[in-house]
Design an enzyme around this catalytic site. Sequence first.
Site, PDB file in Angstrom:
ATOM      1  N   ASN A   9     -53.109 -36.401 -10.698  1.00 22.18           N
ATOM      2  CA  ASN A   9     -54.262 -35.748 -10.708  1.00 22.18           C
ATOM      3  C   ASN A   9     -55.301 -36.569 -11.772  1.00 22.18           C
ATOM      4  O   ASN A   9     -55.023 -36.401 -13.141  1.00 22.18           O
ATOM      5  CB  ASN A   9     -54.022 -34.218 -11.340  1.00 22.18           C
ATOM      6  CG  ASN A   9     -55.232 -33.610 -11.932  1.00 22.18           C
ATOM      7  OD1 ASN A   9     -56.247 -33.827 -11.465  1.00 22.18           O
ATOM      8  ND2 ASN A   9     -54.969 -32.470 -12.561  1.00 22.18           N
ATOM      9  N   TRP A  10     -56.122 -37.156 -11.428  1.00 16.30           N
ATOM     10  CA  TRP A  10     -56.978 -38.182 -11.990  1.00 16.30           C
ATOM     11  C   TRP A  10     -58.104 -37.382 -12.867  1.00 16.30           C
ATOM     12  O   TRP A  10     -58.700 -37.936 -13.734  1.00 16.30           O
ATOM     13  CB  TRP A  10     -57.870 -39.033 -11.002  1.00 16.30           C
ATOM     14  CG  TRP A  10     -57.103 -39.863 -10.345  1.00 16.30           C
ATOM     15  CD1 TRP A  10     -55.758 -40.368 -10.396  1.00 16.30           C
ATOM     16  CD2 TRP A  10     -57.694 -41.020  -9.424  1.00 16.30           C
ATOM     17  NE1 TRP A  10     -55.523 -41.468  -9.595  1.00 16.30           N
ATOM     18  CE2 TRP A  10     -56.589 -41.760  -9.019  1.00 16.30           C
ATOM     19  CE3 TRP A  10     -59.082 -41.479  -9.275  1.00 16.30           C
ATOM     20  CZ2 TRP A  10     -56.791 -42.786  -8.225  1.00 16.30           C
ATOM     21  CZ3 TRP A  10     -59.240 -42.470  -8.313  1.00 16.30           C
ATOM     22  CH2 TRP A  10     -58.164 -43.373  -7.977  1.00 16.30           C
ATOM     23  N   LYS A  11     -57.986 -35.890 -12.596  1.00 13.69           N
ATOM     24  CA  LYS A  11     -59.305 -35.101 -13.341  1.00 13.69           C
ATOM     25  C   LYS A  11     -60.534 -35.833 -13.136  1.00 13.69           C
ATOM     26  O   LYS A  11     -60.848 -36.419 -12.323  1.00 13.69           O
ATOM     27  CB  LYS A  11     -58.394 -35.027 -14.768  1.00 13.69           C
ATOM     28  CG  LYS A  11     -57.139 -34.351 -14.890  1.00 13.69           C
ATOM     29  CD  LYS A  11     -56.947 -33.794 -16.220  1.00 13.69           C
ATOM     30  CE  LYS A  11     -55.432 -33.030 -16.006  1.00 13.69           C
ATOM     31  NZ  LYS A  11     -54.833 -32.478 -17.304  1.00 13.69           N
ATOM     32  N   HIS A  92     -55.630 -24.788 -10.731  1.00 13.27           N
ATOM     33  CA  HIS A  92     -54.971 -25.776 -12.097  1.00 13.27           C
ATOM     34  C   HIS A  92     -55.362 -25.032 -13.468  1.00 13.27           C
ATOM     35  O   HIS A  92     -56.503 -24.150 -13.248  1.00 13.27           O
ATOM     36  CB  HIS A  92     -55.602 -27.028 -11.926  1.00 13.27           C
ATOM     37  CG  HIS A  92     -55.139 -27.881 -13.009  1.00 13.27           C
ATOM     38  ND1 HIS A  92     -55.540 -27.942 -14.295  1.00 13.27           N
ATOM     39  CD2 HIS A  92     -54.134 -28.908 -12.888  1.00 13.27           C
ATOM     40  CE1 HIS A  92     -54.898 -28.610 -14.777  1.00 13.27           C
ATOM     41  NE2 HIS A  92     -54.134 -29.296 -14.164  1.00 13.27           N
ATOM     42  N   GLU A  94     -56.790 -25.866 -16.035  1.00 13.75           N
ATOM     43  CA  GLU A  94     -58.275 -26.114 -16.479  1.00 13.75           C
ATOM     44  C   GLU A  94     -59.327 -25.345 -15.712  1.00 13.75           C
ATOM     45  O   GLU A  94     -60.114 -24.964 -16.087  1.00 13.75           O
ATOM     46  CB  GLU A  94     -58.544 -27.538 -16.516  1.00 13.75           C
ATOM     47  CG  GLU A  94     -57.518 -28.259 -17.497  1.00 13.75           C
ATOM     48  CD  GLU A  94     -57.028 -29.894 -17.163  1.00 13.75           C
ATOM     49  OE1 GLU A  94     -57.765 -30.587 -16.239  1.00 13.75           O
ATOM     50  OE2 GLU A  94     -56.221 -30.118 -17.771  1.00 13.75           O
ATOM     51  N   GLU A 161     -46.610 -25.701 -14.159  1.00 14.01           N
ATOM     52  CA  GLU A 161     -47.386 -26.664 -15.221  1.00 14.01           C
ATOM     53  C   GLU A 161     -47.585 -25.722 -16.510  1.00 14.01           C
ATOM     54  O   GLU A 161     -48.680 -24.952 -16.579  1.00 14.01           O
ATOM     55  CB  GLU A 161     -48.795 -27.205 -14.879  1.00 14.01           C
ATOM     56  CG  GLU A 161     -48.638 -28.431 -13.847  1.00 14.01           C
ATOM     57  CD  GLU A 161     -49.748 -29.205 -13.747  1.00 14.01           C
ATOM     58  OE1 GLU A 161     -49.562 -30.329 -13.700  1.00 14.01           O
ATOM     59  OE2 GLU A 161     -51.050 -28.538 -13.750  1.00 14.01           O
ATOM     60  N   GLY A 167     -51.618 -32.485 -21.302  1.00 11.81           N
ATOM     61  CA  GLY A 167     -52.328 -33.117 -21.940  1.00 11.81           C
ATOM     62  C   GLY A 167     -52.034 -33.210 -23.574  1.00 11.81           C
ATOM     63  O   GLY A 167     -52.701 -33.664 -24.256  1.00 11.81           O
ATOM     64  N   SER A 199     -47.476 -33.504 -19.371  1.00 12.49           N
ATOM     65  CA  SER A 199     -47.109 -34.693 -20.360  1.00 12.49           C
ATOM     66  C   SER A 199     -45.724 -35.509 -19.586  1.00 12.49           C
ATOM     67  O   SER A 199     -45.176 -36.025 -20.391  1.00 12.49           O
ATOM     68  CB  SER A 199     -46.993 -34.220 -21.743  1.00 12.49           C
ATOM     69  OG  SER A 199     -48.157 -33.823 -22.211  1.00 12.49           O
ATOM     70  N   GLY A 220     -51.112 -36.139 -14.875  1.00 13.25           N
ATOM     71  CA  GLY A 220     -52.449 -36.172 -15.312  1.00 13.25           C
ATOM     72  C   GLY A 220     -52.642 -37.570 -15.959  1.00 13.25           C
ATOM     73  O   GLY A 220     -52.740 -38.568 -15.068  1.00 13.25           O
ATOM     74  N   GLY A 221     -52.711 -37.812 -17.105  1.00 14.78           N
ATOM     75  CA  GLY A 221     -52.938 -39.069 -17.970  1.00 14.78           C
ATOM     76  C   GLY A 221     -52.167 -39.976 -17.440  1.00 14.78           C
ATOM     77  O   GLY A 221     -52.894 -41.249 -17.228  1.00 14.78           O
TER      78      GLY A 221
HETATM   79  P1  PGA Z   1     -50.885 -34.440 -18.004  1.00 18.19           P
HETATM   80  O1  PGA Z   1     -51.609 -33.568 -16.996  1.00 18.19           O
HETATM   81  O2  PGA Z   1     -49.734 -35.071 -17.241  1.00 18.19           O
HETATM   82  O3  PGA Z   1     -51.952 -35.382 -18.762  1.00 18.19           O
HETATM   83  O4  PGA Z   1     -50.273 -33.516 -18.958  1.00 18.19           O
HETATM   84  C1  PGA Z   1     -51.014 -32.763 -16.106  1.00 18.19           C
HETATM   85  C2  PGA Z   1     -51.939 -32.086 -15.204  1.00 18.19           C
HETATM   86  O5  PGA Z   1     -52.894 -31.354 -15.740  1.00 18.19           O
HETATM   87  O6  PGA Z   1     -51.933 -31.704 -13.762  1.00 18.19           O
END
Ligand code: PGA
Length: 240
Positions: A9-11, A92, A94, A161, A167, A199, A220-221
């Site tokens: 997930n590049w966000k 998600h 967010e 999640e 994050g 994470s 994500g990251g």
């Molecule tokens: P993260 O994000 O790996 O940076 O914690 C995961 C996500 O939001 O899908």
Amino acid sequence: MRARLVAGNWKMHGSRAANQVLLDAVVEGVRGVECVVCVPFPYLAQVAEHLRGTQVAWGAQNLSEHASGAHTGEVAAAMLAEFGCRYVLVGHSERRQIYGETDAQAAAKFAAAQGAGIKPIFCVGETLEERDAGRTEAVVSRQLDAVLVKCKFGDAVLAYEPVWAIGTGRTATPEQAQAVHAFLRQRVGAAVRILYGGSVKAQNAAAIFSMPDVDGGLIGGASLVAADFLAICAAARTKG
Ligand code: PGA
């Protein structure tokens, strides 16, 4: 036997130049595990072109619950399908937390994606406050029920999640992840892939993926750093 899946997930990250470098490295390095990258809308065409004929699939991070019409700034499922989009993140945290997406809206988006032949990667998860109050199962049930009352889960992917792990560098322990995955498993059945997200890093991926009901990760990251993402993909591959 469920095939493992690692989804990036590049966000809201990337640039045409940076994407090129990252995608080259991922295509070159990924072996023996299904892998998908979910990218910002403007890069869908670049990514579709770049990944054509490779083993790396791609997807979007959001879609509209509406089919078409006066919805300025929104993107319909049929538009994504026209590009050959195979996956889309839905619900998600967010989207839920920052943009006020409700359970009903997330469920409508899930239905819209399925209707266009796109696999939703449907995200559920509790906040720290909800976990501390012992409400984890109630929260993920509520989020999932919104979908299950109107749709069959089908070949969609579920992602657990925990919001407190996204994050933050604070990942769920493998046992914490497994407990929630086992609970979700009872609801969606043996065939559905359930990813863990929050994470996940090269260092903790193997332990998390070793859990029986964890079928891969939503990253994500670490999905923005080719070496890290590839190490996570390798950890998914080596699971027994
Ligand atoms: P993260 O994000 O790996 O940076 O914690 C995961 C996500 O939001 O899908």
